[in-house]
Scaffold this motif. Structure first.
Motif, PDB file in Angstrom:
ATOM      1  N   ASP A  76       0.833  -1.196   0.000  1.00  0.00           N
ATOM      2  CA  ASP A  76       0.000   0.000   0.000  1.00  0.00           C
ATOM      3  C   ASP A  76       0.870   1.249   0.000  1.00  0.00           C
ATOM      4  O   ASP A  76       1.749   1.407   0.845  1.00  0.00           O
ATOM      5  CB  ASP A  76      -0.905  -0.003   1.235  1.00  0.00           C
ATOM      6  CG  ASP A  76      -1.841   1.196   1.232  1.00  0.00           C
ATOM      7  OD1 ASP A  76      -1.508   2.162   1.926  1.00  0.00           O
ATOM      8  OD2 ASP A  76      -2.857   1.157   0.539  1.00  0.00           O
ATOM      9  N   GLY A  77       0.627   2.151  -0.964  1.00  0.00           N
ATOM     10  CA  GLY A  77       1.450   3.352  -1.075  1.00  0.00           C
ATOM     11  C   GLY A  77       1.434   4.187   0.182  1.00  0.00           C
ATOM     12  O   GLY A  77       2.442   4.743   0.585  1.00  0.00           O
ATOM     13  N   THR A  78       0.260   4.283   0.821  1.00  0.00           N
ATOM     14  CA  THR A  78       0.161   5.075   2.039  1.00  0.00           C
ATOM     15  C   THR A  78       1.039   4.487   3.134  1.00  0.00           C
ATOM     16  O   THR A  78       1.717   5.210   3.854  1.00  0.00           O
ATOM     17  CB  THR A  78      -1.304   5.135   2.520  1.00  0.00           C
ATOM     18  OG1 THR A  78      -2.100   5.725   1.499  1.00  0.00           O
ATOM     19  CG2 THR A  78      -1.425   5.971   3.786  1.00  0.00           C
ATOM     20  N   ASP A  79       1.032   3.149   3.262  1.00  0.00           N
ATOM     21  CA  ASP A  79       1.863   2.490   4.267  1.00  0.00           C
ATOM     22  C   ASP A  79       3.342   2.698   3.986  1.00  0.00           C
ATOM     23  O   ASP A  79       4.140   2.909   4.901  1.00  0.00           O
ATOM     24  CB  ASP A  79       1.558   0.992   4.315  1.00  0.00           C
ATOM     25  CG  ASP A  79       0.208   0.700   4.968  1.00  0.00           C
ATOM     26  OD1 ASP A  79      -0.327   1.603   5.641  1.00  0.00           O
ATOM     27  OD2 ASP A  79      -0.305  -0.421   4.799  1.00  0.00           O
ATOM     28  N   ASP A 135       4.700   5.238   2.323  1.00  0.00           N
ATOM     29  CA  ASP A 135       5.004   6.637   2.625  1.00  0.00           C
ATOM     30  C   ASP A 135       5.120   6.852   4.127  1.00  0.00           C
ATOM     31  O   ASP A 135       6.046   7.523   4.605  1.00  0.00           O
ATOM     32  CB  ASP A 135       3.924   7.567   2.062  1.00  0.00           C
ATOM     33  CG  ASP A 135       3.957   7.649   0.549  1.00  0.00           C
ATOM     34  OD1 ASP A 135       4.928   7.157  -0.052  1.00  0.00           O
ATOM     35  OD2 ASP A 135       3.008   8.201  -0.036  1.00  0.00           O
ATOM     36  N   ARG A 136       4.170   6.284   4.870  1.00  0.00           N
ATOM     37  CA  ARG A 136       4.182   6.468   6.322  1.00  0.00           C
ATOM     38  C   ARG A 136       5.447   5.873   6.938  1.00  0.00           C
ATOM     39  O   ARG A 136       6.072   6.472   7.813  1.00  0.00           O
ATOM     40  CB  ARG A 136       2.936   5.830   6.944  1.00  0.00           C
ATOM     41  CG  ARG A 136       2.805   6.076   8.440  1.00  0.00           C
ATOM     42  CD  ARG A 136       1.580   5.409   9.009  1.00  0.00           C
ATOM     43  NE  ARG A 136       0.364   5.875   8.371  1.00  0.00           N
ATOM     44  CZ  ARG A 136      -0.427   5.130   7.609  1.00  0.00           C
ATOM     45  NH1 ARG A 136      -0.111   3.866   7.371  1.00  0.00           N
ATOM     46  NH2 ARG A 136      -1.518   5.632   7.077  1.00  0.00           N
ATOM     47  N   ARG A 175       9.350   8.412  -4.510  1.00  0.00           N
ATOM     48  CA  ARG A 175       8.388   9.216  -3.758  1.00  0.00           C
ATOM     49  C   ARG A 175       8.963  10.556  -3.343  1.00  0.00           C
ATOM     50  O   ARG A 175       8.235  11.549  -3.269  1.00  0.00           O
ATOM     51  CB  ARG A 175       7.932   8.432  -2.530  1.00  0.00           C
ATOM     52  CG  ARG A 175       7.060   7.240  -2.870  1.00  0.00           C
ATOM     53  CD  ARG A 175       6.904   6.290  -1.700  1.00  0.00           C
ATOM     54  NE  ARG A 175       5.849   5.321  -1.959  1.00  0.00           N
ATOM     55  CZ  ARG A 175       6.007   4.241  -2.726  1.00  0.00           C
ATOM     56  NH1 ARG A 175       7.185   4.000  -3.290  1.00  0.00           N
ATOM     57  NH2 ARG A 175       4.989   3.413  -2.924  1.00  0.00           N
ATOM     58  N   ARG A 224       8.322  17.023   3.516  1.00  0.00           N
ATOM     59  CA  ARG A 224       7.127  16.238   3.812  1.00  0.00           C
ATOM     60  C   ARG A 224       7.046  15.883   5.299  1.00  0.00           C
ATOM     61  O   ARG A 224       5.954  15.849   5.875  1.00  0.00           O
ATOM     62  CB  ARG A 224       7.119  14.968   2.968  1.00  0.00           C
ATOM     63  CG  ARG A 224       6.589  15.171   1.575  1.00  0.00           C
ATOM     64  CD  ARG A 224       5.087  15.420   1.564  1.00  0.00           C
ATOM     65  NE  ARG A 224       4.359  14.299   2.139  1.00  0.00           N
ATOM     66  CZ  ARG A 224       4.051  13.185   1.498  1.00  0.00           C
ATOM     67  NH1 ARG A 224       4.396  13.039   0.220  1.00  0.00           N
ATOM     68  NH2 ARG A 224       3.388  12.222   2.101  1.00  0.00           N
ATOM     69  N   ARG A 264       3.921  17.227   7.569  1.00  0.00           N
ATOM     70  CA  ARG A 264       3.047  16.349   8.336  1.00  0.00           C
ATOM     71  C   ARG A 264       2.905  16.851   9.779  1.00  0.00           C
ATOM     72  O   ARG A 264       1.820  16.829  10.345  1.00  0.00           O
ATOM     73  CB  ARG A 264       3.596  14.917   8.322  1.00  0.00           C
ATOM     74  CG  ARG A 264       2.647  13.892   8.922  1.00  0.00           C
ATOM     75  CD  ARG A 264       3.085  12.477   8.682  1.00  0.00           C
ATOM     76  NE  ARG A 264       4.391  12.200   9.264  1.00  0.00           N
ATOM     77  CZ  ARG A 264       4.838  10.959   9.487  1.00  0.00           C
ATOM     78  NH1 ARG A 264       4.098   9.921   9.163  1.00  0.00           N
ATOM     79  NH2 ARG A 264       6.027  10.771  10.003  1.00  0.00           N
TER      80      ARG A 264
END
Length: 202
Positions: A12-15, A17-18, A55, A65, A69
């Motif tokens: 998952d891209g969000t995971d 990135d996180r 990314r 980034r 955040r």
């Protein structure tokens, strides 16, 4: 049979990135922004360098980034703290929360202590975070009832932010920033008057 990559399988891209952002924050806190490198961040995050670079093409992009955040979290807190308050009260809340943010954040504390020049670099560019913080303060004042032309409100927010940063980066014996009551009193006495001369900011 294709050999498995030693890096973690984060589909998952969000995971992804996180994970990268969390790890980058830890590395920035430990080594400082200038000494940190993408290769180390990738290894600690368990992803490939190419994954990070796709990314975040540069370390500056990654750092931006990470700070963005934190800013989003700060303004979510500020929105709650200023709910139902007038612009003058909002100035006090914004200043107090900003001072506390720097004290409580290992990342910002590290920058203040070892790389304060980074704040200067931010202030001379159109990039985040200085401009976005100022825009966020202006938005908060507007939401709390400030009735001024956008340009005037933006300038007021910018001045308030730079005063706060100056006090944080160059501490003064005249203000104990670890004392919330003293910080609030300082804001009420010396920052609120900055907006007090504006008849429409009430």
């Amino acid at each position: 049979m294709q050999s498995q990559s030693p890096t973690r399988n984060l589909d998952d891209g969000t995971d992804v990135d996180r994970t990268i952002l969390d790890t980058a924050r830890q590395v920035f806190e430990t080594y400082g922004v200038r000494r940190a490198n993408i290769e180390d961040i990738a290894a600690r995050a368990g992803v490939s360098r190419s994954t990070v670079y796709r990314r975040f093409p540069t370390k500056d992009d990654l750092f931006e980034r990470v700070v963005r955040r934190e800013a989003e979290q700060f303004f979510a807190t500020l929105d709650r703290a200023t709910s139902g308050r007038d612009p003058r009260q909002a100035v006090i809340e914004a200043f107090t929360l900003g001072v506390r943010l720097v004290q409580d954040s290992t990342l910002y504390s590290r920058i203040v202590e070892s790389e304060p020049e980074l704040f200067g670099l931010f202030s001379r560019s159109d990039a985040f975070p200085i401009r976005q913080f100022a825009d966020g303060i202006a938005h908060t004042l507007r939401r709390c009832g400030a009735d001024l032309p956008d340009a005037d409100l933006a300038n007021i927010a910018d001045v308030l932010l730079r005063v706060a940063l100056g006090i944080i980066v160059f501490p003064t014996e005249r203000l104990d920033i670890s004392d919330d009551a003293a910080v609030r009193d300082y804001a009420a006495r010396y920052l609120v008057p900055i907006i007090g001369s504006s008849p429409n900011l009430s």
